[in-house]
Design an enzyme around this catalytic site. Structure first.
Site, short mmCIF file in Angstrom:
data_model
loop_
_atom_site.label_atom_id
_atom_site.label_comp_id
_atom_site.label_asym_id
_atom_site.label_seq_id
_atom_site.Cartn_x
_atom_site.Cartn_y
_atom_site.Cartn_z
N GLY A 79 0.96 -1.16 -0.04
CA GLY A 79 0.09 -0.04 0.02
C GLY A 79 0.80 1.49 -0.08
O GLY A 79 0.33 2.22 0.11
N CYS A 80 2.19 1.11 -0.25
CA CYS A 80 2.90 2.41 -0.27
C CYS A 80 3.14 2.59 -1.63
O CYS A 80 3.42 1.74 -2.48
CB CYS A 80 4.47 2.38 0.52
SG CYS A 80 3.63 2.23 2.35
#
Ligand SMILES: Cc1ncc(COP(=O)(O)O)c(C=O)c1O
Lengths: 253, 506
Positions: A122-123
């Site tokens: 999710g980065c």
């Protein structure tokens, strides 16, 4: 700048033993002394990490019970310092610069740790995270990213959370970190919020490690206290925990 | 605090003194002598912008309609929005349509006989007609409203895919597809035993149509392709692909997310079986997308979701289904947003009628002639209007697209992905790129924080493509018609400054 090899870094870290002294204030002077922040003052920090492959750490365990003094709330003191420091930076660009300075302190993880099983999902950049419990039951953290700014975020989290008891890591909320956002990387709830993603991922792993430790305790009340001179055995315990982390795909984070 | 904190003066359009713009403040900060630094790159770019700024562009004409663009962010930077491939901005008329709906006739559709419901239903269905005309569908019932393009693809996968694919059947895709055009087919493949076959890129960094043609066989049941790649800016010859696919009785699904907002798309011309797009990328609201499907195919497909609206009769053990498109629109739809999408399409027509009339005059004569021959066909007339506008938009954007590419190419150590425009290839108005040794997220962060320039960084939901290119992430600047050459100039200047900043940290 980032040419240091894993081995040199680990030798630096090896000299650092977990200090029984709860008063770590001076170690974190950069937070308090933001005006005169310099690279040299950072260099004295202990907690910017070594790779977890340090065999000494795994074999030098000593029978040890947590003293109450060691559980002194480190996070609550470090975090406000960091927040104060960040809030003193009025220009967004200064925050970027500060993060890059923090990034410079964070030794790169070896390639063997930059693997998918250690990825924080999710980065927008790749982030790798390793979490272990040391022989005193404290959290040992390593983090790295291919983005320098994200490395800066990682460095801050490591700085604040490395060496703290698991409960403290678990008690930190995204809201606690909201003050650190300063417009960077989306709001507190954004998918691209690095603070949030790394924190949540870290907490998930800490929970697994704690559950693992407690399970061991239940089966053998002494296993976590007994220090084996047999390095292999100790290593096996960590390896087992490690495998557990890796088996978990961290699908959500 | 110091030189770093200084901002450029807010960018003035049509500024004749633009060439005298000072060197970026960062350069002054990080070097005792700015002359030793490569300031010329940005300087040149800005100087060249002079003459280009003199002709009034579509961007300058339309910007007043987009209030969001007129703001300063991050301590005083003028916003330069270059993330249009992710989502476009909405003109005032769309915002007004939404407000009007909620203020004066918010009501459920197809369910009540009262005044408000009737009005909402009428506007909702009118929007369907607008979309149909927009892509030249034969009838409006070929348009199914979904939440977005992703849901439209999932609809086809779950409804058509599960019914028609079996073990050993093949679905041909390209590695450049958006995740939303890959993952639903992975679900279907896992459950049915169908096989996904992926086409690579050719040496021009475009999905290899030669390979694609060879991959199509009697086993092929479906081809899923992008019209324009959201990362490579390349386009595919859909008509040819459809021709090859139909020869083996395979269907074709076109992901038109990046084409519908930027160029004329004619589903009859393309002869595609399915085509999907999202409202939010074409100046409409979020929460709406659409699926175009040929009516004979749609009518053979089972429902995707169960609920209200999609049924004909419900008994306790079974139900009979409504005809398309209702069959695929279970539950209360995004009524206001669909109406907003209709307003977005109106807006695009409006540009043509009010503001570009002069420009398209010659085009009009041609189109009027064409209209006379098909006057009986109302759709045809509307469509030809839209076509003329879109041809215009398309031409304007081609120019802007090349301007972006050419100027971006001047940045040191830059690698732009996708085809080179020189090869007679038209690129869409977007560029995905990397600058050596600087992570795209760092570039995007600095551009945002220091310069107010919004670009995307990451894998743009095209991880297989990034993996193929040997990278984890890229930065992407993407334009829409309301962007100007000045936006591009400012972006290039800001990017050079960004690169210098990170280089100085190394
Ligand atoms: C080519 C392409 N396909 C599909 C999508 C998915 O669109 P949405 O997220 O609106 O469903 C996008 C948008 O990012 C896209 O660019």
């Amino acid at each position: 700048m980032y040419t240091s090899t894993a081995s040199t870094i680990s030798s630096i870290k090896t000299t650092i033993s977990p200090s029984p002294n709860p008063n770590k204030k001076e170690t974190f002077s950069p937070f308090e002394n933001t005006k005169r922040l310099s690279f040299s003052s950072f260099k004295s920090l202990k907690c910017i990490h070594s790779p977890p492959s340090n065999p000494k750490r795994l074999t030098s365990c000593a029978a040890f019970t947590l003293s109450p003094s060691l559980t002194t709330k480190l996070v609550p003191s470090k975090l406000p310092h960091l927040i104060t420091e960040f809030e003193s930076l009025s220009q967004p660009i200064d925050l970027v610069k500060r993060l890059l300075q923090y990034a410079a302190l964070l030794a790169p993880l070896p390639d063997s740790s930059r693997v998918d099983s250690n990825r924080v999902m999710g980065c927008t950049a790749q982030v790798w995270l390793e979490v272990e419990l040391d022989e005193y039951g404290k959290i040992m953290l390593w983090a790295d990213s291919d983005s320098e700014i994200t490395r800066g975020f990682c460095a801050c989290l490591v700085l604040v959370l490395d060496g703290t008891p698991p409960e403290e890591v678990l008690n930190v909320t995204t809201e606690d970190l909201a003050a650190l956002n300063i417009g960077l990387h989306g709001g507190a709830r954004s998918r691209v919020n690095t603070w949030h993603n790394v924190l949540v991922s870290m907490q998930k792993r800490v929970r697994i490690l704690v559950a693992e430790r407690d399970r061991k305790k239940d089966f053998d009340p002494f296993s976590s206290l007994i220090v084996s001179s047999d390095g292999v055995q100790a290593k096996g315990r960590y390896a087992e925990a490690q495998i557990r982390i890796k088996a978990n795909n961290f699908s959500s984070y | 605090m110091d030189g770093m904190a200084l901002k450029l003066p807010s960018f003035k359009f049509l500024n004749p003194n633009i060439s005298t713009i000072r060197s970026p403040p960062l350069l002054r900060k990080f070097s005792s002598s700015s002359s030793s630094l490569p300031v010329s790159a940005s300087g040149t770019t800005l100087r060249e912008a002079g003459p280009a700024s003199n002709s009034v562009s579509l961007g300058q004409l339309t910007r007043p309609d987009f209030p969001i663009l007129h703001q300063t962010i991050n301590n005083g930077s003028k916003l330069v929005y270059l993330d249009n491939a992710a989502t476009s901005q909405k003109p005032i008329s769309v915002l007004k349509a939404l407000q009007d709906y909620y203020e004066s006739y918010n009501s459920n559709v197809h369910r009540g006989i009262h005044y408000l419901s009737a009005k909402a239903t009428e506007k909702y269905e009118l929007a369907r007609e607008k979309v149909a005309a927009f892509i030249n569908a034969e009838e409006s019932r070929e348009i199914v409203f979904t939440r977005n393009a992703t849901e439209a693809i999932n609809l086809v996968a779950y409804s058509w895919g599960f019914t028609n694919l079996k073990s050993g059947d093949e679905v041909v895709l390209t590695i450049a597809e958006h995740h939303s055009a890959i993952v639903p087919w992975q679900f279907v493949a896992q459950k049915t035993g169908a096989v996904l076959k992926f086409v690579d890129l050719n040496e021009d960094e475009v999905a290899d149509v030669v390979q694609l043609k060879e991959m199509i066989s009697s086993k092929t049941k479906l081809v899923v392709v992008h019209h324009i790649s959201n990362t490579l800016a390349s386009s595919l010859p859909i008509q040819d692909i459809v021709h090859w696919a139909h020869a083996v009785e395979a269907k074709v699904l076109v992901d038109a997310c990046q084409s519908v907002p930027h160029m004329p798309v004619d589903v009859r011309d393309l002869d595609a079986d399915f085509l999907v797009a999202s409202s939010h990328k074409m100046c409409g609201p979020t929460g709406v997308g659409f699926l175009y499907g040929k009516s004979d195919i749609l009518s053979t497909m089972p429902p995707f979701l169960g609920g209200g609206e999609m049924i004909s009769d419900v008994f306790l053990d079974h139900s009979t289904y409504a005809e398309p498109p209702s069959r695929f629109e279970a539950g209360t739809p995004a009524i206001g947003e669909v109406i907003g999408l209709g307003a977005a399409i109106d807006y695009l027509q409006g540009i043509g009628m009010q503001k570009i009339h002069d420009f398209i005059n010659p085009l009009h004569q041609y189109i009027n002639k064409y209209n006379n021959t098909i006057k009986s066909e109302m759709m045809g007339t509307i469509y030809s209007y839209i076509l003329s506008i879109y041809l215009f938009l398309f031409l304007m954007q081609m120019e802007l697209a090349n301007y972006l590419y050419e100027n971006l190419s001047t940045v040191n150590n830059i690698r732009i992905y996708g085809p080179k425009p020189s090869k007679g290839v038209d690129r869409a108005a977007l560029c995905s790129f990397n600058v050596k040794n600087i992570h795209p997220t760092d570039i995007a962060t600095f551009l945002d924080q220091q310069h107010g320039v919004a670009i995307r960084s990451g894998h743009h939901c095209a991880q297989p493509l990034h993996r193929y290119l040997g990278i984890n992430a890229s930065a992407r600047a993407s334009l829409h018609f309301y962007n100007t050459k000045e936006d591009v100039d400012y972006f290039i200047h800001a990017l050079n400054d960004t690169v210098n900043f990170f280089d100085s940290f190394k």
